[in-house]
Design a protein around this motif. Structure first.
Motif, PDB file in Angstrom:
ATOM      1  N   LEU A   1      -8.920  -5.260  -0.017  1.00 17.18           N
ATOM      2  CA  LEU A   1      -7.801  -4.600  -0.694  1.00 17.18           C
ATOM      3  C   LEU A   1      -8.191  -3.207  -1.174  1.00 17.18           C
ATOM      4  O   LEU A   1      -7.404  -2.261  -1.069  1.00 17.18           O
ATOM      5  N   THR A   2      -9.398  -3.069  -1.709  1.00 19.66           N
ATOM      6  CA  THR A   2      -9.862  -1.760  -2.182  1.00 19.66           C
ATOM      7  C   THR A   2      -9.884  -0.744  -1.053  1.00 19.66           C
ATOM      8  O   THR A   2      -9.356   0.371  -1.186  1.00 19.66           O
ATOM      9  N   VAL A   3     -10.487  -1.124   0.061  1.00 27.55           N
ATOM     10  CA  VAL A   3     -10.557  -0.221   1.212  1.00 27.55           C
ATOM     11  C   VAL A   3      -9.160   0.064   1.747  1.00 27.55           C
ATOM     12  O   VAL A   3      -8.813   1.213   2.064  1.00 27.55           O
ATOM     13  N   GLY A   4      -8.337  -0.976   1.854  1.00 30.84           N
ATOM     14  CA  GLY A   4      -6.993  -0.806   2.391  1.00 30.84           C
ATOM     15  C   GLY A   4      -6.140   0.125   1.547  1.00 30.84           C
ATOM     16  O   GLY A   4      -5.406   0.967   2.083  1.00 30.84           O
ATOM     17  N   ILE A   5      -6.240  -0.011   0.228  1.00 36.08           N
ATOM     18  CA  ILE A   5      -5.450   0.840  -0.668  1.00 36.08           C
ATOM     19  C   ILE A   5      -5.900   2.291  -0.579  1.00 36.08           C
ATOM     20  O   ILE A   5      -5.076   3.213  -0.567  1.00 36.08           O
ATOM     21  N   ILE A   6      -7.209   2.512  -0.491  1.00 34.10           N
ATOM     22  CA  ILE A   6      -7.719   3.887  -0.359  1.00 34.10           C
ATOM     23  C   ILE A   6      -7.245   4.509   0.950  1.00 34.10           C
ATOM     24  O   ILE A   6      -6.761   5.644   0.982  1.00 34.10           O
TER      25      ILE A   6
ATOM     26  N   GLY B   1      -4.652   3.573   2.773  1.00 35.54           N
ATOM     27  CA  GLY B   1      -3.208   3.735   2.712  1.00 35.54           C
ATOM     28  C   GLY B   1      -2.800   4.928   1.872  1.00 35.54           C
ATOM     29  O   GLY B   1      -1.869   5.659   2.228  1.00 35.54           O
ATOM     30  N   PHE B   2      -3.497   5.124   0.747  1.00 33.35           N
ATOM     31  CA  PHE B   2      -3.198   6.258  -0.129  1.00 33.35           C
ATOM     32  C   PHE B   2      -3.442   7.587   0.588  1.00 33.35           C
ATOM     33  O   PHE B   2      -2.595   8.502   0.542  1.00 33.35           O
ATOM     34  N   LEU B   3      -4.578   7.691   1.260  1.00 31.85           N
ATOM     35  CA  LEU B   3      -4.896   8.921   1.984  1.00 31.85           C
ATOM     36  C   LEU B   3      -3.928   9.143   3.148  1.00 31.85           C
ATOM     37  O   LEU B   3      -3.502  10.279   3.406  1.00 31.85           O
ATOM     38  N   ALA B   4      -3.574   8.061   3.828  1.00 31.75           N
ATOM     39  CA  ALA B   4      -2.615   8.175   4.935  1.00 31.75           C
ATOM     40  C   ALA B   4      -1.251   8.599   4.410  1.00 31.75           C
ATOM     41  O   ALA B   4      -0.539   9.397   5.046  1.00 31.75           O
ATOM     42  N   GLY B   5      -0.878   8.087   3.231  1.00 33.93           N
ATOM     43  CA  GLY B   5       0.392   8.470   2.628  1.00 33.93           C
ATOM     44  C   GLY B   5       0.428   9.947   2.276  1.00 33.93           C
ATOM     45  O   GLY B   5       1.443  10.623   2.489  1.00 33.93           O
ATOM     46  N   LEU B   6      -0.684  10.466   1.748  1.00 35.67           N
ATOM     47  CA  LEU B   6      -0.762  11.899   1.456  1.00 35.67           C
ATOM     48  C   LEU B   6      -0.657  12.714   2.744  1.00 35.67           C
ATOM     49  O   LEU B   6       0.025  13.752   2.783  1.00 35.67           O
TER      50      LEU B   6
ATOM     51  N   SER C   1       4.242   2.545   4.392  1.00 35.99           N
ATOM     52  CA  SER C   1       5.092   1.684   3.571  1.00 35.99           C
ATOM     53  C   SER C   1       4.932   0.218   3.971  1.00 35.99           C
ATOM     54  O   SER C   1       4.818  -0.666   3.104  1.00 35.99           O
ATOM     55  N   ALA C   2       4.921  -0.035   5.275  1.00 36.34           N
ATOM     56  CA  ALA C   2       4.727  -1.407   5.754  1.00 36.34           C
ATOM     57  C   ALA C   2       3.348  -1.926   5.358  1.00 36.34           C
ATOM     58  O   ALA C   2       3.192  -3.088   4.949  1.00 36.34           O
ATOM     59  N   MET C   3       2.358  -1.047   5.441  1.00 35.11           N
ATOM     60  CA  MET C   3       0.996  -1.401   5.055  1.00 35.11           C
ATOM     61  C   MET C   3       0.921  -1.755   3.568  1.00 35.11           C
ATOM     62  O   MET C   3       0.274  -2.729   3.170  1.00 35.11           O
ATOM     63  N   PHE C   4       1.639  -0.975   2.743  1.00 34.40           N
ATOM     64  CA  PHE C   4       1.594  -1.208   1.305  1.00 34.40           C
ATOM     65  C   PHE C   4       2.349  -2.473   0.899  1.00 34.40           C
ATOM     66  O   PHE C   4       2.011  -3.090  -0.117  1.00 34.40           O
ATOM     67  N   VAL C   5       3.353  -2.862   1.655  1.00 37.68           N
ATOM     68  CA  VAL C   5       4.015  -4.139   1.382  1.00 37.68           C
ATOM     69  C   VAL C   5       3.004  -5.273   1.506  1.00 37.68           C
ATOM     70  O   VAL C   5       2.930  -6.174   0.650  1.00 37.68           O
ATOM     71  N   LEU C   6       2.186  -5.220   2.544  1.00 37.40           N
ATOM     72  CA  LEU C   6       1.161  -6.251   2.752  1.00 37.40           C
ATOM     73  C   LEU C   6       0.053  -6.147   1.704  1.00 37.40           C
ATOM     74  O   LEU C   6      -0.382  -7.158   1.137  1.00 37.40           O
TER      75      LEU C   6
ATOM     76  N   ILE D   1       3.875  -4.411  -8.235  1.00 34.54           N
ATOM     77  CA  ILE D   1       5.323  -4.603  -8.126  1.00 34.54           C
ATOM     78  C   ILE D   1       6.026  -3.269  -7.866  1.00 34.54           C
ATOM     79  O   ILE D   1       6.936  -3.188  -7.035  1.00 34.54           O
ATOM     80  N   PHE D   2       5.614  -2.228  -8.575  1.00 30.93           N
ATOM     81  CA  PHE D   2       6.227  -0.906  -8.413  1.00 30.93           C
ATOM     82  C   PHE D   2       6.056  -0.403  -6.979  1.00 30.93           C
ATOM     83  O   PHE D   2       7.021   0.049  -6.335  1.00 30.93           O
ATOM     84  N   ASN D   3       4.834  -0.462  -6.463  1.00 28.51           N
ATOM     85  CA  ASN D   3       4.574   0.021  -5.105  1.00 28.51           C
ATOM     86  C   ASN D   3       5.245  -0.854  -4.054  1.00 28.51           C
ATOM     87  O   ASN D   3       5.678  -0.357  -3.007  1.00 28.51           O
ATOM     88  N   LEU D   4       5.317  -2.147  -4.321  1.00 28.58           N
ATOM     89  CA  LEU D   4       6.010  -3.054  -3.411  1.00 28.58           C
ATOM     90  C   LEU D   4       7.490  -2.684  -3.334  1.00 28.58           C
ATOM     91  O   LEU D   4       8.069  -2.594  -2.242  1.00 28.58           O
ATOM     92  N   PHE D   5       8.096  -2.439  -4.492  1.00 30.35           N
ATOM     93  CA  PHE D   5       9.521  -2.081  -4.546  1.00 30.35           C
ATOM     94  C   PHE D   5       9.796  -0.761  -3.833  1.00 30.35           C
ATOM     95  O   PHE D   5      10.724  -0.668  -3.014  1.00 30.35           O
ATOM     96  N   THR D   6       9.005   0.274  -4.117  1.00 29.05           N
ATOM     97  CA  THR D   6       9.255   1.584  -3.495  1.00 29.05           C
ATOM     98  C   THR D   6       8.994   1.545  -1.988  1.00 29.05           C
ATOM     99  O   THR D   6       9.683   2.225  -1.220  1.00 29.05           O
ATOM    100  N   SER D   7       8.019   0.748  -1.565  1.00 35.73           N
ATOM    101  CA  SER D   7       7.742   0.620  -0.127  1.00 35.73           C
ATOM    102  C   SER D   7       8.899  -0.078   0.581  1.00 35.73           C
ATOM    103  O   SER D   7       9.318   0.327   1.677  1.00 35.73           O
ATOM    104  N   LEU D   8       9.419  -1.125  -0.051  1.00 39.81           N
ATOM    105  CA  LEU D   8      10.570  -1.823   0.527  1.00 39.81           C
ATOM    106  C   LEU D   8      11.805  -0.924   0.551  1.00 39.81           C
ATOM    107  O   LEU D   8      12.589  -0.968   1.510  1.00 39.81           O
ATOM    108  N   LEU D   9      11.976  -0.115  -0.483  1.00 39.24           N
ATOM    109  CA  LEU D   9      13.083   0.862  -0.507  1.00 39.24           C
ATOM    110  C   LEU D   9      13.014   1.769   0.713  1.00 39.24           C
ATOM    111  O   LEU D   9      14.026   2.022   1.383  1.00 39.24           O
ATOM    112  N   HIS D  10      11.817   2.266   0.993  1.00 38.79           N
ATOM    113  CA  HIS D  10      11.630   3.185   2.117  1.00 38.79           C
ATOM    114  C   HIS D  10      11.969   2.493   3.439  1.00 38.79           C
ATOM    115  O   HIS D  10      12.673   3.046   4.286  1.00 38.79           O
ATOM    116  N   LEU D  11      11.464   1.279   3.611  1.00 37.19           N
ATOM    117  CA  LEU D  11      11.696   0.557   4.864  1.00 37.19           C
ATOM    118  C   LEU D  11      13.167   0.170   5.036  1.00 37.19           C
ATOM    119  O   LEU D  11      13.732   0.338   6.123  1.00 37.19           O
TER     120      LEU D  11
END
Length: 222
Positions: free
Chosen positions: A141-146, A148-153, A168-173, A205-215
């Motif tokens: 999760l630590t590696v994935g979030i880092i 994902g964050f860099l990819a999002g930027l 966004s799909a990655m962050f839902v998971l 929860i916040f990131n899950l919600f915003t990612s789902l909003l985007h999708l």
């Protein structure tokens, strides 16, 4: 005292009473922060407040996370949790307005909210029922979030919609995994600080919600 805390985290000797107390306090604080953040988001939406911008958002977000970690064992930690969740609610307002302006925008927001709630409740109930240990997911999760964050930027700076959707799909998971991981930590004694547990679950929860909003927003335009 510090040795006792270390032993609590590193060994499965935390009493069931302590685990139950952490779980209860976490969900109570989480419920209050969700309501508070939702109220701030509603005000921000109704007043059509502008987004503070990416740089300010990141500085305030990570600054408050650092401060919460530093004051996690004091009453100031609770104040800082409300400051963080209120700020995140403030930044959510402009995002909600953007989606509400789309055709069927209200449905998009409500569906995202409903799916977010269903995922959180479903995953939490699963862990609480089975008491499975998901601590093995920590490194992934630590590696994935880092990543994902860099990819999002990168998706923002280079204006790459396809990459943004993938993130966004990655962050839902990832956020679903983080909910499993943190809930498991609480009930198995790996997390004994309800302030930090609340912060982790709220951000999930916040990131899950915003990612789902985007999708869902993208899917509605197809």
């Amino acid at each position: 005292m510090n040795n006792d805390i270390i032993n609590q985290v590193d060994t499965p000797v935390v009493s069931q009473g302590v685990k139950n107390k952490v779980l209860k306090n976490t969900y109570m604080l989480l419920a209050m922060t969700l309501l508070f953040s939702g109220a701030v988001a509603a005000v921000s939406t109704s007043m059509n407040l502008p987004h503070p911008g990416l740089l300010i958002t990141l500085v305030v977000f990570f600054g408050l996370l650092f401060a919460i970690s530093k004051f996690q064992n004091s009453a100031m930690g609770i104040v800082l949790v409300f400051a963080l969740t209120g700020f995140m609610g403030l930044t959510l307002g402009p995002i909600l307005n953007a989606y509400l302006s789309l055709p069927g925008g209200s449905s998009i927001v409500m569906n995202a909210m409903g799916v977010t709630g269903a995922i959180f409740l479903g995953l939490s109930a699963y862990v609480l029922t089975t008491k499975k240990d998901f601590s093995f997911m920590g490194g992934f999760l630590t590696v994935g979030i880092i990543v994902g964050f860099l990819a999002g930027l990168g998706a923002i700076f280079f204006e790459m919609p396809a990459l943004s959707l993938a993130v966004s799909a990655m962050f839902v998971l990832l956020m679903s995994g983080l909910i499993l991981y943190e809930t498991s930590n609480i009930i198995n004694g790996g997390e004994t600080n309800y302030i930090m547990a609340t912060t982790t679950l709220f951000v999930s929860i916040f990131n899950l919600f915003t990612s789902l909003l985007h999708l869902l927003g993208f899917a509605s335009q197809e």
